[in-house]
Design a protein around this motif. Structure first.
Motif, PDB file in Angstrom:
ATOM      1  N   LYS A  77       0.490  -1.123   0.148  1.00  0.00           N
ATOM      2  CA  LYS A  77       0.081   0.301  -0.388  1.00  0.00           C
ATOM      3  C   LYS A  77       0.750   1.190  -0.047  1.00  0.00           C
ATOM      4  N   ASP A  78       2.258   1.228   0.133  1.00  0.00           N
ATOM      5  CA  ASP A  78       2.771   2.276   0.632  1.00  0.00           C
ATOM      6  C   ASP A  78       4.595   1.437   0.722  1.00  0.00           C
ATOM      7  N   LYS A  79       5.423   2.003  -0.361  1.00  0.00           N
ATOM      8  CA  LYS A  79       6.552   1.317  -0.388  1.00  0.00           C
ATOM      9  C   LYS A  79       7.276   1.814   0.473  1.00  0.00           C
ATOM     10  N   THR A  80       7.348   2.579   1.259  1.00  0.00           N
ATOM     11  CA  THR A  80       7.728   3.727   2.134  1.00  0.00           C
ATOM     12  C   THR A  80       7.715   2.288   4.079  1.00  0.00           C
ATOM     13  N   ARG A  81       6.680   1.657   3.522  1.00  0.00           N
ATOM     14  CA  ARG A  81       6.680   0.954   4.904  1.00  0.00           C
ATOM     15  C   ARG A  81       7.753  -0.557   4.820  1.00  0.00           C
ATOM     16  N   ARG A  82       8.264  -0.631   3.797  1.00  0.00           N
ATOM     17  CA  ARG A  82       9.207  -1.701   4.391  1.00  0.00           C
ATOM     18  C   ARG A  82      10.241  -1.509   4.923  1.00  0.00           C
ATOM     19  N   GLY A  83      10.544   0.002   4.907  1.00  0.00           N
ATOM     20  CA  GLY A  83      12.072   0.321   5.206  1.00  0.00           C
ATOM     21  C   GLY A  83      10.994   0.237   7.366  1.00  0.00           C
ATOM     22  N   LYS A  84      10.040   0.321   7.131  1.00  0.00           N
ATOM     23  CA  LYS A  84      10.020   0.581   9.161  1.00  0.00           C
ATOM     24  C   LYS A  84       9.845  -0.701   9.604  1.00  0.00           C
ATOM     25  N   VAL A  85       9.910  -1.968   9.149  1.00  0.00           N
ATOM     26  CA  VAL A  85       9.653  -3.267   9.883  1.00  0.00           C
ATOM     27  C   VAL A  85      10.787  -4.046   9.780  1.00  0.00           C
ATOM     28  N   ALA A  86      11.256  -4.578  10.416  1.00  0.00           N
ATOM     29  CA  ALA A  86      11.884  -6.326  10.436  1.00  0.00           C
ATOM     30  C   ALA A  86      11.115  -7.000  10.861  1.00  0.00           C
ATOM     31  N   ILE A  87      11.155  -8.569   9.281  1.00  0.00           N
ATOM     32  CA  ILE A  87       9.818  -9.330   9.301  1.00  0.00           C
ATOM     33  C   ILE A  87      11.026 -10.771   9.912  1.00  0.00           C
ATOM     34  N   ALA A  88      10.754 -10.996  10.679  1.00  0.00           N
ATOM     35  CA  ALA A  88      11.024 -12.504  11.413  1.00  0.00           C
ATOM     36  C   ALA A  88      10.655 -13.220  11.170  1.00  0.00           C
ATOM     37  N   THR A  89      11.342 -14.548  10.234  1.00  0.00           N
ATOM     38  CA  THR A  89      10.334 -15.695   9.655  1.00  0.00           C
ATOM     39  C   THR A  89      10.785 -16.704   9.989  1.00  0.00           C
ATOM     40  N   LYS A  90      10.120 -18.320  10.200  1.00  0.00           N
ATOM     41  CA  LYS A  90      10.521 -19.240   9.942  1.00  0.00           C
ATOM     42  C   LYS A  90      10.313 -20.425   9.268  1.00  0.00           C
ATOM     43  N   ILE A  91      10.304 -22.060   9.147  1.00  0.00           N
ATOM     44  CA  ILE A  91       9.795 -22.408   8.446  1.00  0.00           C
ATOM     45  C   ILE A  91      10.033 -23.677   9.664  1.00  0.00           C
ATOM     46  N   THR A  92       8.936 -24.624   9.520  1.00  0.00           N
ATOM     47  CA  THR A  92       8.965 -25.440   9.849  1.00  0.00           C
ATOM     48  C   THR A  92       9.412 -26.954   9.925  1.00  0.00           C
ATOM     49  N   GLY A  93       9.268 -26.767   8.916  1.00  0.00           N
ATOM     50  CA  GLY A  93      10.627 -28.394   8.106  1.00  0.00           C
ATOM     51  C   GLY A  93       9.819 -29.637   7.501  1.00  0.00           C
ATOM     52  N   GLY A  94       8.478 -28.960   8.109  1.00  0.00           N
ATOM     53  CA  GLY A  94       7.339 -30.370   8.096  1.00  0.00           C
ATOM     54  C   GLY A  94       7.158 -30.183   6.608  1.00  0.00           C
ATOM     55  N   SER A  95       5.878 -31.763   5.973  1.00  0.00           N
ATOM     56  CA  SER A  95       5.765 -31.461   4.652  1.00  0.00           C
ATOM     57  C   SER A  95       5.670 -30.567   3.982  1.00  0.00           C
ATOM     58  N   ASN A  96       5.453 -29.447   3.951  1.00  0.00           N
ATOM     59  CA  ASN A  96       4.918 -27.994   3.220  1.00  0.00           C
ATOM     60  C   ASN A  96       6.431 -27.428   2.680  1.00  0.00           C
ATOM     61  N   VAL A  97       7.031 -28.347   3.182  1.00  0.00           N
ATOM     62  CA  VAL A  97       8.555 -27.534   2.372  1.00  0.00           C
ATOM     63  C   VAL A  97       9.606 -29.028   2.007  1.00  0.00           C
ATOM     64  N   ASN A  98       9.171 -28.145   0.795  1.00  0.00           N
ATOM     65  CA  ASN A  98      10.004 -29.934  -0.261  1.00  0.00           C
ATOM     66  C   ASN A  98      10.364 -27.782  -1.614  1.00  0.00           C
ATOM     67  N   ARG A  99      11.468 -28.693  -2.783  1.00  0.00           N
ATOM     68  CA  ARG A  99      12.104 -28.467  -3.646  1.00  0.00           C
ATOM     69  C   ARG A  99      10.595 -28.017  -4.114  1.00  0.00           C
ATOM     70  N   VAL A 100       9.235 -28.380  -4.283  1.00  0.00           N
ATOM     71  CA  VAL A 100       7.934 -27.287  -4.961  1.00  0.00           C
ATOM     72  C   VAL A 100       8.267 -26.101  -4.612  1.00  0.00           C
ATOM     73  N   ASN A 101       8.114 -26.086  -3.165  1.00  0.00           N
ATOM     74  CA  ASN A 101       7.498 -25.022  -2.981  1.00  0.00           C
ATOM     75  C   ASN A 101       8.167 -24.235  -2.228  1.00  0.00           C
ATOM     76  N   ILE A 102       9.495 -24.049  -2.133  1.00  0.00           N
ATOM     77  CA  ILE A 102      10.452 -23.406  -1.578  1.00  0.00           C
ATOM     78  C   ILE A 102      11.468 -23.384  -2.580  1.00  0.00           C
ATOM     79  N   GLU A 103      11.592 -21.806  -3.390  1.00  0.00           N
ATOM     80  CA  GLU A 103      12.788 -21.446  -4.044  1.00  0.00           C
ATOM     81  C   GLU A 103      13.999 -20.855  -4.414  1.00  0.00           C
TER      82      GLU A 103
END
Length: 103
Positions: A77-103
């Motif tokens: 919505k506003d390109k300046t927003r990205r510079g205001k935040v750090a996004i902490a993410t992680k992966i579970t390592g479950g069946s949803n993490v595979n070569r097809v859906n992780i680039e």
């Protein structure tokens, strides 16, 4: 606090686990955007916590990854927003993490 690489974040972060979930009390996208406005834009939070498996619970109507899409649409919505935040993410390592859906 300051993280390696000179990333500075607020000491309190905004958790997003149930955003867009199938749960009866999971906030919809509009409310999620209001929470981001309130926390980030109005009160100076700068840390968003998410994961590739959110929302919990997920399902056909609210697939895994939806929470990150909600955050992405808020950022777009506003390109300046990205510079205001750090996004902490992680992966579970479950069946949803595979070569097809992780680039």
């Amino acid at each position: 606090s300051t993280l390696p690489g000179d990333i500075v974040t607020s000491e309190i972060g905004l958790g997003t686990q149930r955003w867009g979930s199938l749960d009866f009390n999971g906030p919809d996208e509009k409310l999620c955007h209001e929470m981001l406005d309130y926390g980030i834009l109005e009160n100076g939070l700068s840390l968003i916590d998410t994961a590739e498996q959110y929302p919990i619970p997920s399902g056909r109507g609210a697939p895994e990854g939806l929470t990150e899409e909600i955050i992405g649409r808020w950022l777009a919505k506003d390109k300046t927003r990205r510079g205001k935040v750090a996004i902490a993410t992680k992966i579970t390592g479950g069946s949803n993490v595979n070569r097809v859906n992780i680039e």
